[in-house]
Design an enzyme around this catalytic site. Structure first.
Site, PDB file in Angstrom:
ATOM      1  N   HIS A 231       0.852  -1.186   0.000  1.00  0.00           N
ATOM      2  CA  HIS A 231       0.000   0.000   0.000  1.00  0.00           C
ATOM      3  C   HIS A 231       0.886   1.233   0.000  1.00  0.00           C
ATOM      4  CE1 HIS A 231      -3.077   2.884   1.182  1.00  0.00           C
ATOM      5  NE2 HIS A 231      -3.918   1.995   0.700  1.00  0.00           N
TER       6      HIS A 231
ATOM      7  N   ASP B   1      -7.925  -5.431   0.101  1.00  0.00           N
ATOM      8  CA  ASP B   1      -8.416  -6.268  -0.989  1.00  0.00           C
ATOM      9  C   ASP B   1      -8.023  -7.734  -0.859  1.00  0.00           C
ATOM     10  OD1 ASP B   1      -9.748  -4.288  -2.410  1.00  0.00           O
ATOM     11  OD2 ASP B   1      -7.868  -3.522  -3.195  1.00  0.00           O
TER      12      ASP B   1
HETATM   13  N1  CMC Z   1       4.176  -7.382  -4.934  1.00  0.00           N
HETATM   14  C1  CMC Z   1       5.505  -7.321  -5.136  1.00  0.00           C
HETATM   15  N2  CMC Z   1       6.245  -6.217  -5.005  1.00  0.00           N
HETATM   16  C2  CMC Z   1       5.614  -5.092  -4.643  1.00  0.00           C
HETATM   17  C3  CMC Z   1       4.229  -5.068  -4.411  1.00  0.00           C
HETATM   18  C4  CMC Z   1       3.507  -6.262  -4.559  1.00  0.00           C
HETATM   19  N3  CMC Z   1       2.201  -6.303  -4.354  1.00  0.00           N
HETATM   20  N4  CMC Z   1       3.869  -3.818  -4.075  1.00  0.00           N
HETATM   21  C5  CMC Z   1       4.979  -3.075  -4.097  1.00  0.00           C
HETATM   22  N5  CMC Z   1       6.038  -3.855  -4.441  1.00  0.00           N
HETATM   23  C6  CMC Z   1       7.435  -3.442  -4.527  1.00  0.00           C
HETATM   24  C7  CMC Z   1       7.738  -2.738  -5.851  1.00  0.00           C
HETATM   25  O1  CMC Z   1       8.107  -3.662  -6.851  1.00  0.00           O
HETATM   26  C8  CMC Z   1       8.862  -1.833  -5.461  1.00  0.00           C
HETATM   27  O2  CMC Z   1      10.031  -2.614  -5.363  1.00  0.00           O
HETATM   28  P1  CMC Z   1      11.511  -1.979  -5.629  1.00  0.00           P
HETATM   29  O3  CMC Z   1      11.596  -0.780  -4.721  1.00  0.00           O
HETATM   30  O4  CMC Z   1      12.430  -3.082  -5.250  1.00  0.00           O
HETATM   31  O5  CMC Z   1      11.512  -1.608  -7.068  1.00  0.00           O
HETATM   32  C9  CMC Z   1       8.469  -1.397  -4.035  1.00  0.00           C
HETATM   33  O6  CMC Z   1       7.665  -2.469  -3.508  1.00  0.00           O
HETATM   34  C10 CMC Z   1       7.698  -0.107  -3.959  1.00  0.00           C
HETATM   35  O7  CMC Z   1       6.652  -0.201  -4.922  1.00  0.00           O
HETATM   36  P2  CMC Z   1       5.873   1.075  -5.472  1.00  0.00           P
HETATM   37  O8  CMC Z   1       5.039   0.657  -6.627  1.00  0.00           O
HETATM   38  O9  CMC Z   1       6.841   2.187  -5.673  1.00  0.00           O
HETATM   39  O10 CMC Z   1       5.032   1.433  -4.220  1.00  0.00           O
HETATM   40  P3  CMC Z   1       3.660   2.127  -4.229  1.00  0.00           P
HETATM   41  O11 CMC Z   1       3.532   2.794  -2.921  1.00  0.00           O
HETATM   42  O12 CMC Z   1       3.482   2.981  -5.428  1.00  0.00           O
HETATM   43  O13 CMC Z   1       2.681   0.854  -4.348  1.00  0.00           O
HETATM   44  C11 CMC Z   1       0.673  -0.278  -4.662  1.00  0.00           C
HETATM   45  C12 CMC Z   1       1.420   0.772  -3.841  1.00  0.00           C
HETATM   46  C13 CMC Z   1      -0.665  -0.538  -3.977  1.00  0.00           C
HETATM   47  C14 CMC Z   1       0.411   0.283  -6.061  1.00  0.00           C
HETATM   48  C15 CMC Z   1       1.505  -1.587  -4.750  1.00  0.00           C
HETATM   49  O14 CMC Z   1       1.822  -2.065  -3.476  1.00  0.00           O
HETATM   50  C16 CMC Z   1       0.811  -2.655  -5.575  1.00  0.00           C
HETATM   51  O15 CMC Z   1       0.884  -2.630  -6.811  1.00  0.00           O
HETATM   52  N6  CMC Z   1       0.096  -3.627  -4.891  1.00  0.00           N
HETATM   53  C17 CMC Z   1      -0.647  -4.640  -5.608  1.00  0.00           C
HETATM   54  C18 CMC Z   1      -2.003  -4.073  -6.034  1.00  0.00           C
HETATM   55  C19 CMC Z   1      -2.944  -3.918  -4.853  1.00  0.00           C
HETATM   56  O16 CMC Z   1      -3.103  -4.811  -4.045  1.00  0.00           O
HETATM   57  N7  CMC Z   1      -3.610  -2.750  -4.805  1.00  0.00           N
HETATM   58  C20 CMC Z   1      -4.620  -2.463  -3.779  1.00  0.00           C
HETATM   59  C21 CMC Z   1      -4.205  -1.325  -2.912  1.00  0.00           C
HETATM   60  S1  CMC Z   1      -5.263  -1.187  -1.461  1.00  0.00           S
HETATM   61  C22 CMC Z   1      -6.780  -0.746  -2.099  1.00  0.00           C
HETATM   62  C23 CMC Z   1      -6.849   0.680  -2.445  1.00  0.00           C
HETATM   63  O17 CMC Z   1      -6.828   1.514  -1.518  1.00  0.00           O
HETATM   64  O18 CMC Z   1      -6.924   0.997  -3.634  1.00  0.00           O
END
Ligand code: CMC
Length: 438
Positions: A315, A372
């Protein structure tokens, strides 16, 4: 930027030295002690802008609606912990709280419920609109179009004050969006539409509109109705997330409420946001087909060269267990026990969570289950089809979107949202006639 905050006219400031200039920027402090540096005068004073892709470090507004602490896993609506609301409130009452800023008195709650009931029917012409949509269209696409169309079906009301008109719009949206969601499901099945009933609560009405048929009456169950209330309460607001920011951004151009909410629905559709609940179930189903072996999925999630992510994990704000996921997991157990059903996907999810939470990759990246991860299992148990999961999220998030839109709308210092950029394209060049191009 120096961190040596000092006072100027009794206010905390930050000192920035940039481009040979030293300037003082005001520091804003929120009611929970969160601090932000007000950079709104930065470009005028220095010619510089700030750069923050994804706005991960940008406060876009002041808001009195929802407080989140991602490090400690805290979520409160209007100051009340979400755990208390999930235990004691209803979705309708929580909606009132979010939109109006306080818990309603019995009279206020009653009035609100009456309005929701009065506005629950959908214009019959909208059914034609629904019927002409391709059957295979995603319900989120249909929902965003329908909500946008509400303005045309329900134009401005003459003779009402702005506040009265807004109240009608708000209750219309809350009530009709639920009816439209159930209606779209029925139409997708080719079944007769079930109308809302005046004697049923908001959540009971939804379940009845979804699942009642002339040949098989739907047996309403208090525990399942309660589970739906909790599901929607947990989704009701989440401060400046992607879809809410979309509502605020589009709303800042002073479009009508329906159009702004339609933009929020579209943003929520994305698999990284609200679409994740559907994506989680699809991922768990793939693991099930793989004999329950999730190791390849974990390996892919950890592979930097693979775009795959473990859905339902991670998240932007929570760097610990999402408090909503903890409650959702309990709701899962209650619903499955009530239905006397076992869901193999729940077993897979729990084993997957256990392994991921011990894996150094997930630990180092602070990746925990989010709302989720378990919500799809609750929805499946309630009988909601997978392609409607994000619609369920949207109905839940609606009061939050409305509250945030209203807060922005009522703010005397509102501004059209218009970010800047750092341009990286070509420097000035000239038009070349087509015959002279290489
Ligand atoms: N699986 C594997 N790696 C992950 C994941 C994941 N679910 N989420 C983040 N990472 C890694 C990402 O690859 C990155 O790694 P590195 O720094 O080594 O390159 C690091 O963690 C940071 O990722 P980010 O994309 O910069 O972080 P963010 O804060 O933008 O991500 C997120 C938030 C929700 C988009 C992401 O965690 C994700 O894609 N999760 C899966 C989708 C999901 O479950 N979404 C629902 C969110 S909760 C409901 C809502 O409020 O919408």
């Amino acid at each position: 930027m120096k961190d040596d905050t000092k006072t100027m006219e009794g206010r905390e400031t930050a000192t920035l030295i940039v481009g040979g200039k030293t300037i003082e920027l005001p520091v804003i402090t929120g009611s929970e002690g969160e601090k932000g540096i007000d950079i709104s005068s930065l470009r005028n004073k220095t010619g510089y802008i700030t750069f923050d892709p994804g706005f991960a470090n940008t406060g876009a507004c002041r808001s009195a609606i929802t407080f989140m602490d991602g490090e400690q896993g805290i979520l409160r609506y209007r100051g009340i912990p979400v755990e208390e609301l999930a235990e004691k409130s209803t979705f309708v009452e929580t909606s009132y709280l979010l939109i109006n800023g306080h818990l309603p008195s019995s009279q206020e709650l009653n009035g609100f419920s009456v309005l929701l009931n009065d506005h629950s029917l959908v214009h019959e012409d909208m059914r034609t609109f629904f019927s002409n949509y391709p059957r295979e269209a995603h319900p989120m696409g249909i929902l965003s179009s329908m909500v946008n169309a509400l303005r045309s079906f329900y134009p401005r009301l003459e003779g009402l004050s702005r506040v009265e008109e807004l109240n009608v719009q708000v209750t219309r949206l809350l009530s009709k969006m639920r009816t439209m969601a159930a209606m779209s499901y029925k139409i997708s099945l080719g079944h007769m539409v079930v109308y809302p009933r005046q004697d049923l609560s908001y959540c009971a009405n939804f379940l009845n509109m979804m699942f009642n048929t002339p040949v098989k009456p739907y047996a309403l169950d208090d525990d399942l109705i309660r589970a739906l209330n909790v599901f929607w309460i947990l989704h009701a607001d989440h401060e400046q997330n992607c879809s809410t920011s979309a509502v605020r951004l589009v709303g800042s151009a002073r479009v009508n409420l329906y159009a702004a909410i339609s933009a929020g629905i579209t943003a929520l559709w994305g698999p990284l946001h609200g679409g994740a609940n559907q994506a989680v179930i699809e991922m768990l189903e793939k693991i099930q087909i793989n004999g329950g072996d999730f190791e390849p999925f974990i390996a892919r999630a950890k592979d930097r060269n693979d775009p795959f992510r473990l859905m339902g994990f991670g998240h932007r704000v929570y760097k610990t267990y999402d408090p909503r996921a903890l409650i959702m997991k309990k709701v899962c157990d209650i619903v499955l026990a009530k239905l006397n059903r076992k869901d193999p996907l729940l077993d897979i999810a729990m084993r997957l969570e256990e392994v991921a939470l011990k894996d150094p990759y997930f630990v180092d990246h602070n990746l925990y289950p989010n709302v989720d991860f378990y919500s799809g299992i609750v929805l499946r148990a309630l009988g909601i089809p997978t392609n409607m999961f994000t619609v369920m999220f949207a109905i839940g998030r609606l009061p939050g979107w409305i509250a945030q839109w209203k807060e922005d709308h009522d703010d005397p210092n509102w501004k059209l949202v218009r970010p800047r950029q750092i341009y990286t394209g070509p420097e000035q060049t000239h038009y070349v006639p087509i015959e002279k191009r290489g």
